[in-house]
Design a protein around this motif. Sequence first.
Motif, PDB file in Angstrom:
ATOM      1  N   SER A 127      -9.990 -12.914  -0.396  1.00 32.08           N
ATOM      2  CA  SER A 127      -9.590 -14.170   0.256  1.00 32.08           C
ATOM      3  C   SER A 127      -8.071 -14.303   0.298  1.00 32.08           C
ATOM      4  O   SER A 127      -7.497 -14.686   1.329  1.00 32.08           O
ATOM      5  N   HIS A 128      -7.410 -13.980  -0.814  1.00 30.98           N
ATOM      6  CA  HIS A 128      -5.939 -14.065  -0.859  1.00 30.98           C
ATOM      7  C   HIS A 128      -5.304 -13.087   0.127  1.00 30.98           C
ATOM      8  O   HIS A 128      -4.304 -13.422   0.789  1.00 30.98           O
ATOM      9  N   LEU A 129      -5.866 -11.902   0.245  1.00 29.21           N
ATOM     10  CA  LEU A 129      -5.328 -10.911   1.179  1.00 29.21           C
ATOM     11  C   LEU A 129      -5.476 -11.383   2.621  1.00 29.21           C
ATOM     12  O   LEU A 129      -4.568 -11.212   3.446  1.00 29.21           O
ATOM     13  N   ARG A 130      -6.603 -11.978   2.930  1.00 29.10           N
ATOM     14  CA  ARG A 130      -6.844 -12.460   4.294  1.00 29.10           C
ATOM     15  C   ARG A 130      -5.926 -13.626   4.648  1.00 29.10           C
ATOM     16  O   ARG A 130      -5.488 -13.764   5.790  1.00 29.10           O
ATOM     17  N   GLU A 131      -5.625 -14.463   3.656  1.00 30.63           N
ATOM     18  CA  GLU A 131      -4.840 -15.669   3.906  1.00 30.63           C
ATOM     19  C   GLU A 131      -3.331 -15.424   3.889  1.00 30.63           C
ATOM     20  O   GLU A 131      -2.562 -16.228   4.424  1.00 30.63           O
ATOM     21  N   ALA A 132      -2.898 -14.325   3.290  1.00 31.12           N
ATOM     22  CA  ALA A 132      -1.462 -14.066   3.151  1.00 31.12           C
ATOM     23  C   ALA A 132      -0.808 -13.819   4.509  1.00 31.12           C
ATOM     24  O   ALA A 132      -1.397 -13.203   5.398  1.00 31.12           O
ATOM     25  N   ASP A 133       0.425 -14.325   4.661  1.00 29.12           N
ATOM     26  CA  ASP A 133       1.171 -14.056   5.893  1.00 29.12           C
ATOM     27  C   ASP A 133       1.484 -12.568   6.005  1.00 29.12           C
ATOM     28  O   ASP A 133       1.325 -11.959   7.065  1.00 29.12           O
ATOM     29  N   ASN A 134       1.965 -12.005   4.910  1.00 29.85           N
ATOM     30  CA  ASN A 134       2.280 -10.581   4.862  1.00 29.85           C
ATOM     31  C   ASN A 134       1.897 -10.034   3.489  1.00 29.85           C
ATOM     32  O   ASN A 134       1.957 -10.750   2.490  1.00 29.85           O
ATOM     33  N   ILE A 135       1.527  -8.761   3.453  1.00 25.68           N
ATOM     34  CA  ILE A 135       1.148  -8.109   2.203  1.00 25.68           C
ATOM     35  C   ILE A 135       2.108  -6.954   1.953  1.00 25.68           C
ATOM     36  O   ILE A 135       2.314  -6.101   2.830  1.00 25.68           O
ATOM     37  N   TYR A 136       2.703  -6.939   0.770  1.00 21.61           N
ATOM     38  CA  TYR A 136       3.649  -5.887   0.415  1.00 21.61           C
ATOM     39  C   TYR A 136       3.101  -5.114  -0.787  1.00 21.61           C
ATOM     40  O   TYR A 136       2.668  -5.711  -1.770  1.00 21.61           O
ATOM     41  N   CYS A 137       3.127  -3.795  -0.680  1.00 24.44           N
ATOM     42  CA  CYS A 137       2.586  -2.935  -1.736  1.00 24.44           C
ATOM     43  C   CYS A 137       3.735  -2.182  -2.405  1.00 24.44           C
ATOM     44  O   CYS A 137       4.625  -1.662  -1.725  1.00 24.44           O
ATOM     45  N   ILE A 138       3.684  -2.115  -3.732  1.00 23.41           N
ATOM     46  CA  ILE A 138       4.803  -1.562  -4.477  1.00 23.41           C
ATOM     47  C   ILE A 138       4.316  -0.640  -5.589  1.00 23.41           C
ATOM     48  O   ILE A 138       3.253  -0.855  -6.174  1.00 23.41           O
ATOM     49  N   GLY A 139       5.098   0.397  -5.864  1.00 20.01           N
ATOM     50  CA  GLY A 139       4.782   1.323  -6.944  1.00 20.01           C
ATOM     51  C   GLY A 139       5.817   2.432  -6.981  1.00 20.01           C
ATOM     52  O   GLY A 139       6.512   2.676  -5.991  1.00 20.01           O
ATOM     53  N   LEU A 140       5.928   3.104  -8.116  1.00 19.17           N
ATOM     54  CA  LEU A 140       6.838   4.235  -8.255  1.00 19.17           C
ATOM     55  C   LEU A 140       6.076   5.434  -8.808  1.00 19.17           C
ATOM     56  O   LEU A 140       5.026   5.280  -9.429  1.00 19.17           O
ATOM     57  N   GLY A 141       6.626   6.632  -8.604  1.00 24.26           N
ATOM     58  CA  GLY A 141       5.914   7.830  -9.024  1.00 24.26           C
ATOM     59  C   GLY A 141       4.669   8.012  -8.166  1.00 24.26           C
ATOM     60  O   GLY A 141       4.688   7.789  -6.958  1.00 24.26           O
ATOM     61  N   ILE A 142       3.565   8.387  -8.795  1.00 23.12           N
ATOM     62  CA  ILE A 142       2.312   8.541  -8.055  1.00 23.12           C
ATOM     63  C   ILE A 142       1.869   7.203  -7.479  1.00 23.12           C
ATOM     64  O   ILE A 142       1.201   7.139  -6.442  1.00 23.12           O
ATOM     65  N   SER A 143       2.261   6.107  -8.130  1.00 25.30           N
ATOM     66  CA  SER A 143       1.895   4.771  -7.650  1.00 25.30           C
ATOM     67  C   SER A 143       2.560   4.442  -6.319  1.00 25.30           C
ATOM     68  O   SER A 143       2.073   3.597  -5.572  1.00 25.30           O
ATOM     69  N   LYS A 144       3.676   5.103  -6.017  1.00 23.46           N
ATOM     70  CA  LYS A 144       4.328   4.896  -4.720  1.00 23.46           C
ATOM     71  C   LYS A 144       3.396   5.336  -3.598  1.00 23.46           C
ATOM     72  O   LYS A 144       3.271   4.653  -2.575  1.00 23.46           O
ATOM     73  N   TYR A 145       2.722   6.468  -3.804  1.00 31.42           N
ATOM     74  CA  TYR A 145       1.813   6.982  -2.777  1.00 31.42           C
ATOM     75  C   TYR A 145       0.544   6.134  -2.695  1.00 31.42           C
ATOM     76  O   TYR A 145      -0.020   5.947  -1.611  1.00 31.42           O
ATOM     77  N   LEU A 146       0.115   5.594  -3.830  1.00 28.63           N
ATOM     78  CA  LEU A 146      -1.030   4.683  -3.817  1.00 28.63           C
ATOM     79  C   LEU A 146      -0.687   3.420  -3.031  1.00 28.63           C
ATOM     80  O   LEU A 146      -1.516   2.899  -2.275  1.00 28.63           O
ATOM     81  N   ALA A 147       0.543   2.926  -3.213  1.00 26.82           N
ATOM     82  CA  ALA A 147       0.994   1.743  -2.477  1.00 26.82           C
ATOM     83  C   ALA A 147       1.026   2.027  -0.975  1.00 26.82           C
ATOM     84  O   ALA A 147       0.638   1.177  -0.160  1.00 26.82           O
ATOM     85  N   GLU A 148       1.465   3.218  -0.609  1.00 23.79           N
ATOM     86  CA  GLU A 148       1.519   3.586   0.808  1.00 23.79           C
ATOM     87  C   GLU A 148       0.111   3.700   1.402  1.00 23.79           C
ATOM     88  O   GLU A 148      -0.134   3.276   2.536  1.00 23.79           O
ATOM     89  N   ILE A 149      -0.818   4.260   0.627  1.00 24.12           N
ATOM     90  CA  ILE A 149      -2.205   4.364   1.091  1.00 24.12           C
ATOM     91  C   ILE A 149      -2.813   2.978   1.266  1.00 24.12           C
ATOM     92  O   ILE A 149      -3.487   2.694   2.264  1.00 24.12           O
ATOM     93  N   MET A 150      -2.558   2.092   0.295  1.00 17.43           N
ATOM     94  CA  MET A 150      -3.073   0.727   0.367  1.00 17.43           C
ATOM     95  C   MET A 150      -2.543   0.018   1.610  1.00 17.43           C
ATOM     96  O   MET A 150      -3.298  -0.619   2.355  1.00 17.43           O
ATOM     97  N   ALA A 151      -1.236   0.130   1.842  1.00 17.11           N
ATOM     98  CA  ALA A 151      -0.617  -0.525   2.997  1.00 17.11           C
ATOM     99  C   ALA A 151      -1.173   0.037   4.304  1.00 17.11           C
ATOM    100  O   ALA A 151      -1.454  -0.712   5.253  1.00 17.11           O
ATOM    101  N   TYR A 152      -1.340   1.347   4.352  1.00 19.09           N
ATOM    102  CA  TYR A 152      -1.884   1.989   5.558  1.00 19.09           C
ATOM    103  C   TYR A 152      -3.307   1.517   5.838  1.00 19.09           C
ATOM    104  O   TYR A 152      -3.653   1.159   6.973  1.00 19.09           O
TER     105      TYR A 152
END
Length: 282
Positions: A127-152
């Motif tokens: 519900s929060h994701l649907r209602e948000a104006d914009n969604i930003y994903c963040i992470g470093l190391g391997i988490s950076k690629y997880l953030a990119e996959i999530m955003a994609y």
Amino acid sequence: MQDVQKIIIKKLPDYSKNQRILANYILENLQTIPLLSVNNLANKSGVSSATVVRFSRVLGYQGYLEFRNHLIKLLKESLSPAEKFKATISKEEEYQDSLHQIAHQVVQNINLSLQQNNLQDFKHIVSHLREADNIYCIGLGISKYLAEIMAYQLKLYLKKSFAMSGDSLSFPEQIMLLTPKDLLIAFSFPPYSRQTVEAAQLAHQRKIPVVSFTDKKTAPVAQYSLHVLIAKTDNILFTNSLGAISMLINALVTEIALTEEKKVLKGLRTIDKYVNDPRYFY
């Protein structure tokens, strides 16, 4: 282990004479207690088995078995990556088939993750994701690629998700551009990046909702998160196993897709035209 030590010491005034003897023995030999049965511990400390059970209950456990299992879990978590790997290869006969062993570990991680995540919280996150104006994903190391996959993945259905790179602007600078109507998804797994945690903290201070993907509810990023998704990442190597994380990402995106039917169909038709264009794909 230190938390258990603090609890034992804090409750010292409440112990009987024999329980105090047992407490002293446990504090002096905490690393070896997980290896002892209730009778072994009773014999070594010079008290009765009943005293061991009662002592465990005083600490807040149902019995000695639960107390020992908790210590085993803490001991495993305290091992360094090198120690974990050494412990694994020392059992060579059990690990000759890496393919099935790792597959078993991934399945176990997924099952443990399912147990630790609440379906109602999962629905709230959607519900929060649907209602948000914009969604930003963040992470470093391997988490950076997880953030990119999530955003994609989210962009395919919501078209308002972005991965923070940290290349041109620092994370704090980017967080300052967000509003409380936006949402931050933080990926934070051991070893926990200080930059990611501090970005989540800044977002929290600015009333920007944070949803975190991490490995336990006591992870540093959790205290700044509106919702926490737990993904177990146990692995015999230093790197985190990604199976459970991928499962949660896929489940979250699928749930959103099922609740955004019109947007999804429109997006899929556009994608279908693109992938069937011989100029781009065979």
